[in-house]
Design an enzyme around this catalytic site. Structure first.
Site, PDB file in Angstrom:
ATOM      1  N   ASN A   1       0.423 -40.229  -8.069  1.00 19.66           N
ATOM      2  CA  ASN A   1       0.450 -40.607  -6.655  1.00 19.66           C
ATOM      3  C   ASN A   1       1.264 -41.883  -6.513  1.00 19.66           C
ATOM      4  OD1 ASN A   1      -0.520 -42.275  -4.266  1.00 19.66           O
ATOM      5  ND2 ASN A   1      -1.513 -40.317  -3.813  1.00 19.66           N
TER       6      ASN A   1
ATOM      7  N   THR B   1       0.202 -36.431  -2.588  1.00 25.56           N
ATOM      8  CA  THR B   1       0.167 -37.339  -1.437  1.00 25.56           C
ATOM      9  C   THR B   1      -1.205 -37.212  -0.793  1.00 25.56           C
ATOM     10  OG1 THR B   1       1.185 -37.936   0.663  1.00 25.56           O
ATOM     11  CG2 THR B   1       1.302 -35.612   0.069  1.00 25.56           C
ATOM     12  N   GLU B   2      -1.811 -38.345  -0.484  1.00 24.44           N
ATOM     13  CA  GLU B   2      -3.224 -38.318  -0.109  1.00 24.44           C
ATOM     14  C   GLU B   2      -3.487 -37.577   1.198  1.00 24.44           C
ATOM     15  OE1 GLU B   2      -1.335 -40.951  -0.918  1.00 24.44           O
ATOM     16  OE2 GLU B   2      -2.188 -42.815  -0.130  1.00 24.44           O
ATOM     17  N   ASN B   3      -2.454 -37.380   2.025  1.00 23.88           N
ATOM     18  CA  ASN B   3      -2.681 -36.583   3.235  1.00 23.88           C
ATOM     19  C   ASN B   3      -2.731 -35.081   2.961  1.00 23.88           C
ATOM     20  OD1 ASN B   3       0.066 -37.169   2.707  1.00 23.88           O
ATOM     21  ND2 ASN B   3       0.670 -36.484   4.740  1.00 23.88           N
TER      22      ASN B   3
ATOM     23  N   SER C   1      -8.380 -33.645  -1.058  1.00 21.38           N
ATOM     24  CA  SER C   1      -7.343 -34.550  -1.558  1.00 21.38           C
ATOM     25  C   SER C   1      -7.975 -35.759  -2.252  1.00 21.38           C
ATOM     26  CB  SER C   1      -6.467 -35.014  -0.395  1.00 21.38           C
ATOM     27  OG  SER C   1      -5.369 -35.750  -0.881  1.00 21.38           O
TER      28      SER C   1
END
Lengths: 222, 248, 248, 222
Positions: D29, D52-54, D94
């Site tokens: 990440n 990606t954290e979204n 996530s």
């Protein structure tokens, strides 16, 4: 010596009676056994969605031999169909639905129910252990209905003052459909709101451990 | 290049030692990684702690592991098979009986870095109050009970504290998998396979088919490959037996 | 027959009262239910508790609700917009700052009947020790702090207790929806929409398209309709502006 | 008065240097800012997957104007491409990936790092509030790398004995890439394992608040 004619509703009658009370648009989980019979008795003008805890919303009926899909079983481990618009999900989400309060009605079998709404239906000493999803269902569902014989095979009452078997949940049952009638746990007693044909109030009192009152709609022996 | 596809189940699973804790997906007979369970038996692995909803119904899958006496402990909601019943009451195996929803959530928590959570499920029952047998001796006497669970009231409702289930390994079964370990399932065979795969520190997946990368569209991946370390083609016999379920 | 499809956003949202708590999906500008946020503004709703990852970047979506001063409280991880900063430091709005993963998990927990859970995230930081401002007075003085969180050690790691976020309502946005409320999303616009929809006691979804029942295959439903009470067609302008994001 | 030539690595050099250490097959990440530059510097023979954290695993590069997909942004709210084999998921899953220890490396920007591995990078008094996913990322990732200038704009050190800014996490940083070199928090001190070209040990000591030791590989001014 022949068996006496069973008193009150048959299993199928019982499922038919309970099905009448399932409203249009309801999300419902049906337990293994008599509760599962409800699915085939929902009045035609109602759209009811059946949830199965192994991960499908939109359970359908029993498939013909050539319709069997090996990836589609119900919680009773029987092959099952799905309806158009069904959704599949994993067990964690399935129980998020259950525990999160999204089901309108869970219908379960029962061994004992008390007037305070406690239910025992998961454990009998000396039997194979297993709890399944029962404790989750009674905790999370907006309404919990129990469908069962009014007494056990030896004639012992199942509507109790106190459970003598290990409880599945406390203060969780909203309605009990037995072979003799329909009962609501009212705290100190059960209120009978309907009687099966040919059943009278005295018979119910005699076969019930807890106190019973009778709503006007529960007419003797109609 | 990442290639998680393996050719030989025995070789792949040889890294699993005796005594390992293993989460296994499936419900009844849908989605059970039967080939991987068979491989554990053929490798003669013992003293296993198996975490799975069912203990198997007929002698396949988890049921074979149970029947061959390979378990030291079983954690699950529905261990209702005769072999298990016998072994449990003879003191040969420990039982951690867990409500089904709590089981799924504990597996997910194990993979999600949530060490513990509260749930209203089982509060006030024998499973929460330290009143249910966890182990018997050889004479049918209880020698250990499930521990009493911590209770805390939230919004007027008593809830019990449940801890995460993170295991050494996980065995799961998918409908499609690619070399990255991306998985897709069909209908009711998804069930515990997603939380089980999350719970394993090393996760093995047998898949009905192995597809090219990209064949599972991004929005159709049910479990991203980061949770899966090893993938193998399932053998035909382990998923196409037509009346297997009905016989049980 | 179940038909959750509504024709008029203002009529649909008229059941939301002033003071309501509302979870809103989206991340940045992907998956934000802009039309529903606009409708709340047009209905002149005030004193709202908004739960959302972002407080909006330009004056659309949550940003419009913030800019028009409709919030009494904001719960989220990234309230970095100038309007919010000004209102917060002038004592006009309360802030509950939450790490992003904790926020998503608290929403999911709210919909999943998990009243609280432990997480290592934020342990030992100002967000967990009661050292971060939650409210200012009109003169820039702190009048309330975020509460100190309960700490418990699991496996040697200090973890904090986080409670579920269950709100009166949720506003989400999907790519496809049907009359049953089944939702499907595309790529990064799924984000908070799934946990947000779970968290709302009543959930409204604006969808880029409304499709016939069955068009979303069972295995492709990202959120089953049982979590969604109202569905409405999104208006074109709210999802096809090409350079909207770049301007922010 | 002209700016002096900046000492050590440029932002792009820094990303290139860190990219060299990302192993084949890693799940990574990248935080907003300098860390995001790493993606375009991964050696061609390595397959690295960006989370990606979204909600996407398999983040790709920056799209051309005609390639923009409105449903695809990265955590920095920039439109982004995906690679073949990418997977999309919701924010709860996530962060199950993040917190559950499934990411090999999280690369973040930093304001201060201590020799014990504490990181401060989320809060500066008087700035707009926001924490995002930083606290989750430093808690869950197998390795946490920090990429940052060696000092702040005023020349104040950022490799500290103690953080003076609010921490994002404690004992979480495994490696720091600054404009002057590569440093590993070693408890009582930082160990420098590589120096940027033209940078000598004395300069590093002078611009570092914590103690620094030098590995043999960190050669003066090479």
């Amino acid at each position: 010596m022949s068996e006496p004619e069973p008193l009150g509703w048959s299993r199928d009658d019982l499922a038919t009676r309970a099905a009448l009370d399932v409203p249009d648009g309801a999300y419902v989980n049906l337990g293994i056994g008599i509760p599962m019979l409800i699915a085939s008795h929902i009045p035609d003008d109602r759209e009811v969605w059946f949830h199965t805890e192994n991960g499908v919303l939109g359970l359908g009926g029993v498939p013909e031999a050539d319709e069997i899909d090996l990836d589609m079983q119900n919680a009773g481990k029987e092959y099952s169909k799905i309806v158009v618009g069904a959704a599949a999900f994993d067990s964690a989400l399935s129980f998020a639905i259950v525990r999160g309060g999204h089901l309108d009605i869970a219908v379960l079998g029962g061994m004992q129910v008390t007037a305070t709404g406690d239910l025992a239906n998961w454990s009998v000493p000396g039997r194979t252990p297993g709890v399944g999803g029962a404790m989750d269902l009674v905790t999370g569902s907006k309404q919990v209905w129990v469908l069962m014989e009014h007494t056990d095979r030896t004639g012992t009452p199942k509507l109790m003052r106190h459970c003598t078997l290990p409880v599945t949940g406390t203060r969780c049952v909203s309605r009990v459909y037995t072979t003799l009638g329909v009962f609501q746990p009212a705290g100190t007693h059960f209120e009978c709101i309907d009687l099966a044909p040919g059943v009278d109030r005295e018979t119910v009192r005699g076969l019930t451990d807890a106190e019973v009152t009778f709503h006007d709609d529960a007419r003797d022996g109609h | 290049m990442i290639n998680k596809v393996r050719a030989d189940a025995l070789e792949m699973l040889s890294i699993v030692p005796d005594g390992a804790s293993i989460t296994i997906g499936g419900f009844g007979l849908t989605g059970v990684p039967i080939m991987l369970c068979d491989a554990l038996c053929e490798l003669d692995r013992k003293d296993l702690h198996i975490v799975s909803n069912n203990a198997g119904i007929d002698p396949t899958g988890v049921g074979r592991l149970v029947g061959e006496g390979r378990l030291r402990k079983f954690t699950g909601s529905f261990p209702s098979n005769k072999d298990f019943f016998t072994l449990f009451h003879r003191g040969r195996v420990e039982l951690e009986l867990v409500p089904q929803g709590t089981l799924a959530e504990r597996m997910r928590a194990g993979g999600a870095g949530i060490p513990a959570f509260y749930t209203p499920t089982s509060a006030g029952t024998d499973l929460a109050t330290g009143s249910y047998p966890a182990r018997y001796d050889g004479n049918g006497q209880v020698t250990a009970w499930l521990p009493a669970k911590d209770v805390r009231v939230f919004g007027g409702t008593a809830c019990v504290l449940e801890t995460a289930l993170a295991t050494d390994f996980a065995l799961v079964k998918s409908h499609r998998a690619d070399r990255l370990g991306n998985l897709a399932f069909r209908l009711a065979s998804r069930n515990f396979n997603v939380p089980a795969a999350m719970a394993g520190r090393v996760t093995f997946c047998e898949s009905q088919s192995i597809v090219e990368v990209g064949e599972i569209e991004p929005d159709d991946v049910h479990l991203p490959g980061i949770f899966v370390q090893h993938v193998i083609q399932s053998r035909p016999g382990s998923f196409d037996a037509p009346n297997r379920g009905a016989a049980s």
